[in-house]
Enzyme design. Sequence first.
Site, PDB file in Angstrom:
ATOM      1  N   ASP A  85       2.406   5.585  -6.629  1.00 36.72           N
ATOM      2  CA  ASP A  85       3.647   5.556  -5.855  1.00 36.72           C
ATOM      3  C   ASP A  85       4.914   5.569  -6.692  1.00 36.72           C
ATOM      4  O   ASP A  85       6.006   5.642  -6.141  1.00 36.72           O
ATOM      5  CB  ASP A  85       3.650   4.308  -4.947  1.00 36.72           C
ATOM      6  CG  ASP A  85       2.598   4.421  -3.870  1.00 36.72           C
ATOM      7  OD1 ASP A  85       2.520   5.495  -3.256  1.00 36.72           O
ATOM      8  OD2 ASP A  85       1.843   3.459  -3.668  1.00 36.72           O
ATOM      9  N   HIS A 128      -2.202  -2.421  -9.914  1.00 34.46           N
ATOM     10  CA  HIS A 128      -3.241  -1.870  -9.047  1.00 34.46           C
ATOM     11  C   HIS A 128      -4.422  -2.823  -8.998  1.00 34.46           C
ATOM     12  O   HIS A 128      -4.720  -3.489  -9.983  1.00 34.46           O
ATOM     13  CB  HIS A 128      -3.699  -0.494  -9.568  1.00 34.46           C
ATOM     14  CG  HIS A 128      -4.344   0.314  -8.501  1.00 34.46           C
ATOM     15  ND1 HIS A 128      -5.683   0.224  -8.230  1.00 34.46           N
ATOM     16  CD2 HIS A 128      -3.821   1.192  -7.611  1.00 34.46           C
ATOM     17  CE1 HIS A 128      -5.954   1.029  -7.220  1.00 34.46           C
ATOM     18  NE2 HIS A 128      -4.848   1.623  -6.818  1.00 34.46           N
ATOM     19  N   HIS A 174       0.875  -1.187   0.000  1.00 37.87           N
ATOM     20  CA  HIS A 174       0.000   0.000   0.000  1.00 37.87           C
ATOM     21  C   HIS A 174       0.908   1.233   0.000  1.00 37.87           C
ATOM     22  O   HIS A 174       1.762   1.383  -0.869  1.00 37.87           O
ATOM     23  CB  HIS A 174      -0.954  -0.114   1.196  1.00 37.87           C
ATOM     24  CG  HIS A 174      -2.051   0.903   1.258  1.00 37.87           C
ATOM     25  ND1 HIS A 174      -2.384   1.739   0.228  1.00 37.87           N
ATOM     26  CD2 HIS A 174      -2.935   1.212   2.266  1.00 37.87           C
ATOM     27  CE1 HIS A 174      -3.407   2.520   0.581  1.00 37.87           C
ATOM     28  NE2 HIS A 174      -3.753   2.216   1.813  1.00 37.87           N
TER      29      HIS A 174
HETATM   30  N1  COA Z   1       5.262  -6.382 -10.080  1.00 37.61           N
HETATM   31  C1  COA Z   1       5.261  -7.577 -10.692  1.00 37.61           C
HETATM   32  N2  COA Z   1       4.149  -8.274 -10.930  1.00 37.61           N
HETATM   33  C2  COA Z   1       2.986  -7.739 -10.538  1.00 37.61           C
HETATM   34  C3  COA Z   1       2.912  -6.496  -9.909  1.00 37.61           C
HETATM   35  C4  COA Z   1       4.105  -5.803  -9.678  1.00 37.61           C
HETATM   36  N3  COA Z   1       4.119  -4.625  -9.089  1.00 37.61           N
HETATM   37  N4  COA Z   1       1.623  -6.214  -9.623  1.00 37.61           N
HETATM   38  C5  COA Z   1       0.909  -7.246 -10.071  1.00 37.61           C
HETATM   39  N5  COA Z   1       1.732  -8.154 -10.629  1.00 37.61           N
HETATM   40  C6  COA Z   1       1.339  -9.424 -11.239  1.00 37.61           C
HETATM   41  C7  COA Z   1       1.323 -10.524 -10.179  1.00 37.61           C
HETATM   42  O1  COA Z   1       2.536 -11.207 -10.108  1.00 37.61           O
HETATM   43  C8  COA Z   1       0.215 -11.399 -10.685  1.00 37.61           C
HETATM   44  O2  COA Z   1       0.693 -12.166 -11.742  1.00 37.61           O
HETATM   45  P1  COA Z   1       0.315 -13.716 -11.875  1.00 37.61           P
HETATM   46  O3  COA Z   1      -1.181 -13.710 -12.019  1.00 37.61           O
HETATM   47  O4  COA Z   1       1.091 -14.153 -13.068  1.00 37.61           O
HETATM   48  O5  COA Z   1       0.768 -14.332 -10.589  1.00 37.61           O
HETATM   49  C9  COA Z   1      -0.793 -10.420 -11.269  1.00 37.61           C
HETATM   50  O6  COA Z   1      -0.022  -9.281 -11.672  1.00 37.61           O
HETATM   51  C10 COA Z   1      -1.871 -10.005 -10.280  1.00 37.61           C
HETATM   52  O7  COA Z   1      -1.238  -9.558  -9.081  1.00 37.61           O
HETATM   53  P2  COA Z   1      -1.919  -9.581  -7.660  1.00 37.61           P
HETATM   54  O8  COA Z   1      -0.871  -9.402  -6.610  1.00 37.61           O
HETATM   55  O9  COA Z   1      -2.840 -10.752  -7.513  1.00 37.61           O
HETATM   56  O10 COA Z   1      -2.821  -8.279  -7.756  1.00 37.61           O
HETATM   57  P3  COA Z   1      -3.510  -7.534  -6.557  1.00 37.61           P
HETATM   58  O11 COA Z   1      -4.681  -6.849  -7.124  1.00 37.61           O
HETATM   59  O12 COA Z   1      -3.723  -8.452  -5.418  1.00 37.61           O
HETATM   60  O13 COA Z   1      -2.372  -6.508  -6.101  1.00 37.61           O
HETATM   61  C11 COA Z   1      -1.066  -4.648  -5.814  1.00 37.61           C
HETATM   62  C12 COA Z   1      -2.400  -5.173  -6.321  1.00 37.61           C
HETATM   63  C13 COA Z   1      -1.096  -3.135  -5.863  1.00 37.61           C
HETATM   64  C14 COA Z   1      -0.852  -5.060  -4.344  1.00 37.61           C
HETATM   65  C15 COA Z   1       0.076  -5.204  -6.698  1.00 37.61           C
HETATM   66  O14 COA Z   1      -0.073  -4.716  -8.005  1.00 37.61           O
HETATM   67  C16 COA Z   1       1.441  -4.875  -6.144  1.00 37.61           C
HETATM   68  O15 COA Z   1       1.967  -5.609  -5.299  1.00 37.61           O
HETATM   69  N6  COA Z   1       2.070  -3.738  -6.597  1.00 37.61           N
HETATM   70  C17 COA Z   1       3.322  -3.353  -6.059  1.00 37.61           C
HETATM   71  C18 COA Z   1       3.110  -2.568  -4.758  1.00 37.61           C
HETATM   72  C19 COA Z   1       2.567  -1.210  -5.028  1.00 37.61           C
HETATM   73  O16 COA Z   1       3.042  -0.483  -5.893  1.00 37.61           O
HETATM   74  N7  COA Z   1       1.569  -0.835  -4.213  1.00 37.61           N
HETATM   75  C20 COA Z   1       0.938   0.447  -4.309  1.00 37.61           C
HETATM   76  C21 COA Z   1      -0.448   0.315  -4.843  1.00 37.61           C
HETATM   77  S1  COA Z   1      -1.155   1.919  -5.160  1.00 37.61           S
END
Ligand code: COA
Length: 380
Positions: free
Chosen positions: A317, A266, A227
């Site tokens: 971010d 996201h 987050h």
């Molecule tokens: N880097 C690499 N791969 C990513 C990614 C990232 N930042 N964000 C998503 N993915 C990939 C995942 O590996 C997954 O791939 P798969 O289906 O092949 O395993 C797919 O995209 C879905 O990811 P998931 O973690 O299930 O999505 P989510 O909706 O639960 O997560 C976030 C959303 C924001 C937590 C996630 O995108 C993330 O961890 N981002 C990095 C942290 C970040 O920038 N947070 C700030 C958010 S405003």
Amino acid sequence: MTDAAVNPLKAGLEDVVVSPSEICFIDGRKGRLIYRGYDVDDLVAHSTFEEVTYLLWQGRLPSRKELDAHIKALSATANRKLPPKLVAMLRLLPRKTTPMEVIRTGVSALSTFDPDAADNSREATLRKSLRLTAQLPTLVAAWERIRRGKTPITPNPKLNLAGNFLYMMSGKKPTPLAAQTFDTALILHADHEFNASTFAARVTAATLSDLHSAVVSGIGALKGPLHGGANEQVMLMVEKIKDPAKAEAWIRKALTDKARIMGFGHRVYRVEDPRAKHLKRLALELGQQVGDTSRVEILDTVVRVVGSEKHIFPNVDLYSGAAYSAMSIPTDQFTPIFAMSRIAGWAAHVLEQHGNNRLIRPRAEYTGSTRATYDPISQR
Ligand code: COA
């Protein structure tokens, strides 16, 4: 039929609608963000953080007279200053205490000094929202000074919230571009529907707990790297890459190693986060002003490679830290700055939750045993 069959389980509550809300709308496919009907792009172009707090809390834009009174109250030293006992408490903390730990502790402690602490009426919660929004920048800046062995700076009521924060951090009046950039960053982070920290704040508020407790819950959730903590992690990545010429090789290796790249992806947006473009522009302008655009250059390369390899887009971010770094703000202060802005949204959501409350209490899909036999400890 089990409850889970009626309501199929969604990991991480993805796309689950928890409650109606009039505060914020995200169009994840078109990449639009709306506060109370107003597109955030318009608010960035025409509004200020102070006005946005009024909009979020009152549900409408203020008249000139209302805005002047609101700005006066948010800028008043009486509302911005910290109780001396709280400053004394900060001085007792170990110097290595992180700024996020300080605000989590500080907000909790501020409730003990707040005359309305236990009053959950709308009027009292509005007064507390205003005070907390005014106090948080003073708290963040005070810790920055104390951990560097310096004296906290008294807030300047002539400066707006953004300008005063930068002044209290460094002791110098910020450049107009820095103050403007910071104000825009505050507008962009002010609210984001049922994100994790806001949901945490609403869960707490829904037990009929008070604003300070809800905000402490929000801060705890914001701290995590999935987050708000992501902005700090992005800058740590940039610091590791160091040289724009090395960015492509570095990020390709990270992707090969299946690393999660902070500042990308996201839960709601399927296109680029509409806030990212503003932060990129501001980070670039500030970088040009201080004669170092290398952070933005590194991030641009990372965006190109991650976009083509993973088809995921920058979120809020990614570029914010590059802008804050160009203002010489330490990396571990980025997430507290996010909280300084998101307090506006947390407060709006607590007001809305209290205005039409029902306890938030979901169910688990139990996957454990229901027939375990208790063996006395001597027989295990
Ligand atoms: N880097 C690499 N791969 C990513 C990614 C990232 N930042 N964000 C998503 N993915 C990939 C995942 O590996 C997954 O791939 P798969 O289906 O092949 O395993 C797919 O995209 C879905 O990811 P998931 O973690 O299930 O999505 P989510 O909706 O639960 O997560 C976030 C959303 C924001 C937590 C996630 O995108 C993330 O961890 N981002 C990095 C942290 C970040 O920038 N947070 C700030 C958010 S405003």
